[in-house]
Design an enzyme around this catalytic site. Structure first.
Site, PDB file in Angstrom:
ATOM      1  N   TYR A  48     -11.207 -11.751  -2.583  1.00 41.37           N
ATOM      2  CA  TYR A  48     -11.104 -10.498  -1.903  1.00 41.37           C
ATOM      3  C   TYR A  48     -11.590  -9.474  -2.726  1.00 41.37           C
ATOM      4  CZ  TYR A  48      -8.257  -6.559   0.002  1.00 41.37           C
ATOM      5  OH  TYR A  48      -7.929  -5.235   0.519  1.00 41.37           O
ATOM      6  N   LYS A  73     -14.732  -7.108  -1.952  1.00 39.01           N
ATOM      7  CA  LYS A  73     -14.575  -5.506  -1.976  1.00 39.01           C
ATOM      8  C   LYS A  73     -15.831  -4.841  -2.936  1.00 39.01           C
ATOM      9  CE  LYS A  73     -11.528  -5.207   1.288  1.00 39.01           C
ATOM     10  NZ  LYS A  73     -12.056  -4.437   2.607  1.00 39.01           N
TER      11      LYS A  73
HETATM   12  P1  NDP Z   1      -4.011  -5.094   8.732  1.00 37.15           P
HETATM   13  O1  NDP Z   1      -3.984  -6.969   8.409  1.00 37.15           O
HETATM   14  O2  NDP Z   1      -2.742  -4.586   8.861  1.00 37.15           O
HETATM   15  O3  NDP Z   1      -5.028  -4.928   9.917  1.00 37.15           O
HETATM   16  C1  NDP Z   1      -6.402  -5.856   9.710  1.00 37.15           C
HETATM   17  C2  NDP Z   1      -7.008  -5.404  11.246  1.00 37.15           C
HETATM   18  O4  NDP Z   1      -8.247  -5.911  11.041  1.00 37.15           O
HETATM   19  C3  NDP Z   1      -6.308  -5.926  12.558  1.00 37.15           C
HETATM   20  O5  NDP Z   1      -6.781  -4.893  13.538  1.00 37.15           O
HETATM   21  C4  NDP Z   1      -7.007  -7.090  12.649  1.00 37.15           C
HETATM   22  O6  NDP Z   1      -7.092  -7.659  14.048  1.00 37.15           O
HETATM   23  C5  NDP Z   1      -8.442  -6.998  12.146  1.00 37.15           C
HETATM   24  N1  NDP Z   1      -9.231  -8.039  11.988  1.00 37.15           N
HETATM   25  C6  NDP Z   1      -9.142  -8.837  10.925  1.00 37.15           C
HETATM   26  N2  NDP Z   1      -9.858  -9.825  10.827  1.00 37.15           N
HETATM   27  C7  NDP Z   1     -10.718  -9.853  11.830  1.00 37.15           C
HETATM   28  C8  NDP Z   1     -11.956 -10.578  12.214  1.00 37.15           C
HETATM   29  N3  NDP Z   1     -12.388 -11.369  11.665  1.00 37.15           N
HETATM   30  N4  NDP Z   1     -12.640  -9.701  13.383  1.00 37.15           N
HETATM   31  C9  NDP Z   1     -11.943  -8.560  13.784  1.00 37.15           C
HETATM   32  N5  NDP Z   1     -11.110  -7.942  13.510  1.00 37.15           N
HETATM   33  C10 NDP Z   1     -10.439  -8.492  12.383  1.00 37.15           C
HETATM   34  O7  NDP Z   1      -5.068  -4.727   7.523  1.00 37.15           O
HETATM   35  P2  NDP Z   1      -4.777  -3.301   6.909  1.00 37.15           P
HETATM   36  O8  NDP Z   1      -4.729  -2.174   7.629  1.00 37.15           O
HETATM   37  O9  NDP Z   1      -3.629  -3.548   5.622  1.00 37.15           O
HETATM   38  O10 NDP Z   1      -6.416  -3.382   6.034  1.00 37.15           O
HETATM   39  C11 NDP Z   1      -7.249  -2.673   6.408  1.00 37.15           C
HETATM   40  C12 NDP Z   1      -8.393  -2.482   5.397  1.00 37.15           C
HETATM   41  O11 NDP Z   1      -8.032  -1.913   4.321  1.00 37.15           O
HETATM   42  C13 NDP Z   1      -8.992  -3.995   5.037  1.00 37.15           C
HETATM   43  O12 NDP Z   1     -10.320  -3.950   5.006  1.00 37.15           O
HETATM   44  C14 NDP Z   1      -8.095  -4.269   3.881  1.00 37.15           C
HETATM   45  O13 NDP Z   1      -8.920  -5.129   3.009  1.00 37.15           O
HETATM   46  C15 NDP Z   1      -8.242  -2.765   3.332  1.00 37.15           C
HETATM   47  N6  NDP Z   1      -7.334  -2.305   2.397  1.00 37.15           N
HETATM   48  C16 NDP Z   1      -5.992  -2.454   2.615  1.00 37.15           C
HETATM   49  C17 NDP Z   1      -5.106  -2.227   1.632  1.00 37.15           C
HETATM   50  C18 NDP Z   1      -3.518  -2.271   1.807  1.00 37.15           C
HETATM   51  O14 NDP Z   1      -2.673  -2.244   0.822  1.00 37.15           O
HETATM   52  N7  NDP Z   1      -3.001  -2.575   3.174  1.00 37.15           N
HETATM   53  C19 NDP Z   1      -5.362  -1.853   0.418  1.00 37.15           C
HETATM   54  C20 NDP Z   1      -6.832  -1.697  -0.042  1.00 37.15           C
HETATM   55  C21 NDP Z   1      -7.831  -2.180   1.041  1.00 37.15           C
HETATM   56  P3  NDP Z   1      -6.175  -8.552  14.739  1.00 37.15           P
HETATM   57  O15 NDP Z   1      -4.725  -7.797  14.793  1.00 37.15           O
HETATM   58  O16 NDP Z   1      -6.585  -8.852  15.977  1.00 37.15           O
HETATM   59  O17 NDP Z   1      -6.250  -9.790  13.820  1.00 37.15           O
END
Ligand code: NDP
Length: 249
Positions: free
Chosen positions: A157, A161
């Protein structure tokens, strides 16, 4: 923050849950036309479209895997055909497959790199021509605090990033002359499904290290992205905006 994006078209990857959903709602609130992608949460996508359209936002939902370049190209084409332009792209979709390197499987590495880093490459590549032709655009890629600090159990991860940062700065240099900005938002720990998976001990140790003593809300991350997508930040490119409560300074 008052941001007016009436007439703009925004595409958010991974818009059905967590930060992505907050982004979709914030861009709609700012008056933009909103397209979002998702992988499997069909019901959540349908409910989101319905609620946004009830509020008067023209919305397009697109299902597919961000790791698939052809799907990314098809999604960007669908957006430009439907709305006539693509003004803002937010690469938000991301996953974790945590584990110490000793036990990390090749699939765990590939899935995370393919979704987080290649997914960002795919959508930027697809958006390159339309934004270059229209001589305007904002791209905001979502990284993470661990891309700069590292984190035991997250080699895959953190690599994805950190890769997003180098990728985005390079693209900012390529597209600057075309009036297209490319920036990064690097959240700390945010209250979402991703962090709900953390055990209590990990959660407590994170909070001990955050000077603001709490996780971020998804709305706070969306506000930072909105700023980098809005005209107020037109002279900012290649920047990494840390939104982490002071976790890393
Ligand atoms: P969630 O797991 O809550 O949501 C992820 C979203 O991405 C969902 O809508 C999911 O769709 C979609 N998704 C995942 N994989 C794919 C794929 N292969 N193709 C298309 N869509 C995909 O994630 P977060 O909101 O927590 O995180 C969002 C971003 O922020 C990420 O990049 C994460 O790395 C980053 N981030 C998050 C942090 C945190 O604390 N939460 C901290 C730092 C960064 P579906 O529901 O259909 O699977």
């Amino acid at each position: 923050m008052q941001v007016d994006l009436h007439g703009s078209t925004v595409l958010v990857t991974g818009g059905t849950r967590g930060i992505g959903r907050a982004l979709v709602e914030a861009f709609a609130e700012a008056g933009a036309h909103v397209a979002f992608t998702f992988r499997s949460s069909t019901d959540a996508a349908a409910a989101l479209v319905e609620s946004l359209e009830e509020q008067g936002t023209e919305t397009l939902s697109l299902q597919g895997d961000v790791a698939d370049l052809d799907a990314a190209q098809a999604h960007v084409n669908a957006v430009t055909e439907h709305f006539g332009s693509l003004d803002v792209l937010v690469n938000n979709a991301g996953i974790t497959r945590d584990g110490l390197l000793l036990r990390m499987g090749e699939d765990d590495w590939d899935d995370v790199i393919d979704t987080n880093l290649k997914g960002t490459f795919n959508f930027c590549k697809a958006a390159y021509m339309p934004m270059m032709r229209q001589q305007s655009g904002s791209i905001v890629n979502i990284s993470s605090v661990v891309g700069t600090t590292g984190n035991a159990g997250q080699t895959n991860y953190a690599a994805s990033k950190a890769g997003i940062v180098g990728f985005s700065k390079s693209l900012a240099k390529e597209l600057g002359g075309r009036n297209v900005t490319v920036n990064v938002v690097a959240p700390g720990y945010v209250q979402t499904d991703m962090t709900d998976e953390l055990d209590e001990e990990t959660r407590d140790s994170i909070l001990d290290a955050v000077p603001l003593d709490r996780l971020a809300t998804t709305e706070e991350i969306a506000e930072a992205v909105l700023f980098l997508a809005a005209p107020a930040s037109d002279y900012i490119t290649g920047h990494v905006l840390q939104v982490n409560g002071g976790l890393s300074m």
